[in-house]
Enzyme design. Structure first.
Site, PDB file in Angstrom:
ATOM      1  N   TYR A 177       0.818  -1.218   0.000  1.00 40.36           N
ATOM      2  CA  TYR A 177       0.000   0.000   0.000  1.00 40.36           C
ATOM      3  C   TYR A 177       0.852   1.269   0.000  1.00 40.36           C
ATOM      4  O   TYR A 177       0.640   2.175  -0.821  1.00 40.36           O
ATOM      5  CB  TYR A 177      -0.932  -0.010   1.209  1.00 40.36           C
ATOM      6  CG  TYR A 177      -1.784   1.229   1.342  1.00 40.36           C
ATOM      7  CD1 TYR A 177      -2.863   1.445   0.489  1.00 40.36           C
ATOM      8  CD2 TYR A 177      -1.510   2.181   2.321  1.00 40.36           C
ATOM      9  CE1 TYR A 177      -3.644   2.581   0.596  1.00 40.36           C
ATOM     10  CE2 TYR A 177      -2.284   3.316   2.441  1.00 40.36           C
ATOM     11  CZ  TYR A 177      -3.348   3.511   1.577  1.00 40.36           C
ATOM     12  OH  TYR A 177      -4.125   4.649   1.695  1.00 40.36           O
ATOM     13  N   LYS A 192       1.184   4.422  -2.848  1.00 36.72           N
ATOM     14  CA  LYS A 192       0.908   5.835  -2.599  1.00 36.72           C
ATOM     15  C   LYS A 192       2.151   6.699  -2.839  1.00 36.72           C
ATOM     16  O   LYS A 192       2.034   7.855  -3.253  1.00 36.72           O
ATOM     17  CB  LYS A 192       0.385   6.027  -1.176  1.00 36.72           C
ATOM     18  CG  LYS A 192      -1.014   5.448  -0.967  1.00 36.72           C
ATOM     19  CD  LYS A 192      -2.054   6.113  -1.857  1.00 36.72           C
ATOM     20  CE  LYS A 192      -3.471   5.659  -1.538  1.00 36.72           C
ATOM     21  NZ  LYS A 192      -4.497   6.303  -2.379  1.00 36.72           N
TER      22      LYS A 192
END
Length: 245
Positions: free
Chosen positions: A163, A167
Site C-alpha cells: 500500500y 501511494k
C-alpha cells in the site's frame, strides 16, 4: 455552479467529501464502482436535502469503464472544475516486504496508481475548460520516505509493503502532473485525509470521517494563491499542512 467528479465516492471518506462539497454549492458526479451502491448513496444525500448530485459508474482499474464514465460525464457537462481521485484499495494487511505477493502488488497499483492516471488523462480536457481547475489525489502519509525512516514518528511501525509504495508512486505522479501543468491555473496536490476510523483500516484510525472529508474538500476549493505539487497532511502538520516527501 461548479462541478466536481469524485471516484470511490459511494461510502466512507469519499462519500463525506461529496456531502461537504454539495454543502459548498458544487454539483457532484459521484463515482462508484457499483452502480447500485452509488444510487443508494445519492438517495441518502437527497434525503438530506442535497440534490445536486448524480452517480457515475466507474471502475478505475478498467480502461473501458473509465472511458464510459468520461463519455457519461461529457454528455452532462462541458466543464469540470475539480477532480478528486479518491478510489483506492489497501491490498489487505499485514504486508511485509518479503511476504507480499506480486499479484497483490499488481492489483493495488492498478487501482491506486494506474487508476489515477487513467482517470486524470481521460478527464483532463474537461478540467482544462475551467478557469480554476483543481486535482486532488488522495494519498497517505505512510508514503512519506522521510517519516517512514524516522524511528521517532508515531506511526513508524505501521509498515505496509504494498500500500505505501503505491501511494509513494502516486505522490511522484502528482509532482510530475503539477509540473506539466505549472504554467496554467491548475492546482494539483496529494492530500492525506488522516488516520481515519473507517472499514479500510478495520476502524483502528483515530480521526473522524468529517475531519477527513474536510481536508480533501479544502484542496478542491483552494484559491489562486493555494499550493500546488505538494504532499499535504494537516493531521500531522497542522501549522502549514505540508508534509515532507
Amino acid at each position: 455552479m461548479k462541478k466536481v467528479f469524485i471516484t470511490g465516492a459511494n461510502k466512507s471518506i469519499g462519500f463525506e467529501t461529496v456531502r461537504q462539497l454539495l454543502q459548498k454549492g458544487y454539483y457532484v458526479y459521484l463515482g462508484s464502482r457499483s452502480l447500485a451502491n452509488g444510487e443508494k448513496a445519492v438517495e441518502k444525500l437527497k434525503a438530506e436535502g442535497l440534490s445536486e448530485v448524480e452517480v457515475i459508474e466507474i471502475d478505475v482499474s478498467d480502461g473501458d469503464s473509465v472511458k464510459a464514465a468520461r463519455a457519461a460525464v461529457g454528455r452532462k457537462t462541458d466543464v469540470l472544475d475539480a477532480l478528486i481521485n479518491n478510489a483506492g484499495i489497501s491490498g489487505g494487511l499485514p504486508q511485509t516486504a518479503l511476504g507480499a505477493h506480486i499479484e497483490t502488488f499488481k492489483e493495488v497499483f492498478d487501482t491506486n496508481v494506474f487508476g489515477v492516471v487513467r482517470v486524470t488523462q481521460a478527464f483532463i480536457e474537461l478540467l482544462q475548460k475551467s478557469p480554476q481547475p483543481r486535482i486532488v489525489n488522495v494519498t497517505s502519509i505512510s508514503a512519506s520516505f522521510t517519516l517512514q525512516n524516522d524511528p521517532s514518528w508515531k506511526y513508524y511501525e505501521h509498515k505496509a509493503a504494498i500500500y505505501s509504495p503505491s501511494k509513494a508512486a502516486l505522490n511522484m505522479y502528482t509532482v510530475n502532473l503539477a509540473y506539466d501543468l505549472r504554467d496554467t491555473a491548475f492546482k494539483v496536490n496529494a492530500v492525506c485525509p488522516g488516520y481515519t476510523s473507517t472499514d479500510f483500516n478495520d476502524h483502528n484510525g483515530t480521526g473522524t470521517i468529517e475531519e477527513a472529508g474536510a481536508r480533501i474538500a479544502k484542496y478542491a476549493l483552494i484559491g489562486a494563491d493555494g499550493p500546488t505539487g505538494k504532499l499535504i497532511s494537516e493531521e500531522n502538520f497542522p501549522e502549514t499542512g505540508e508534509a515532507p516527501w
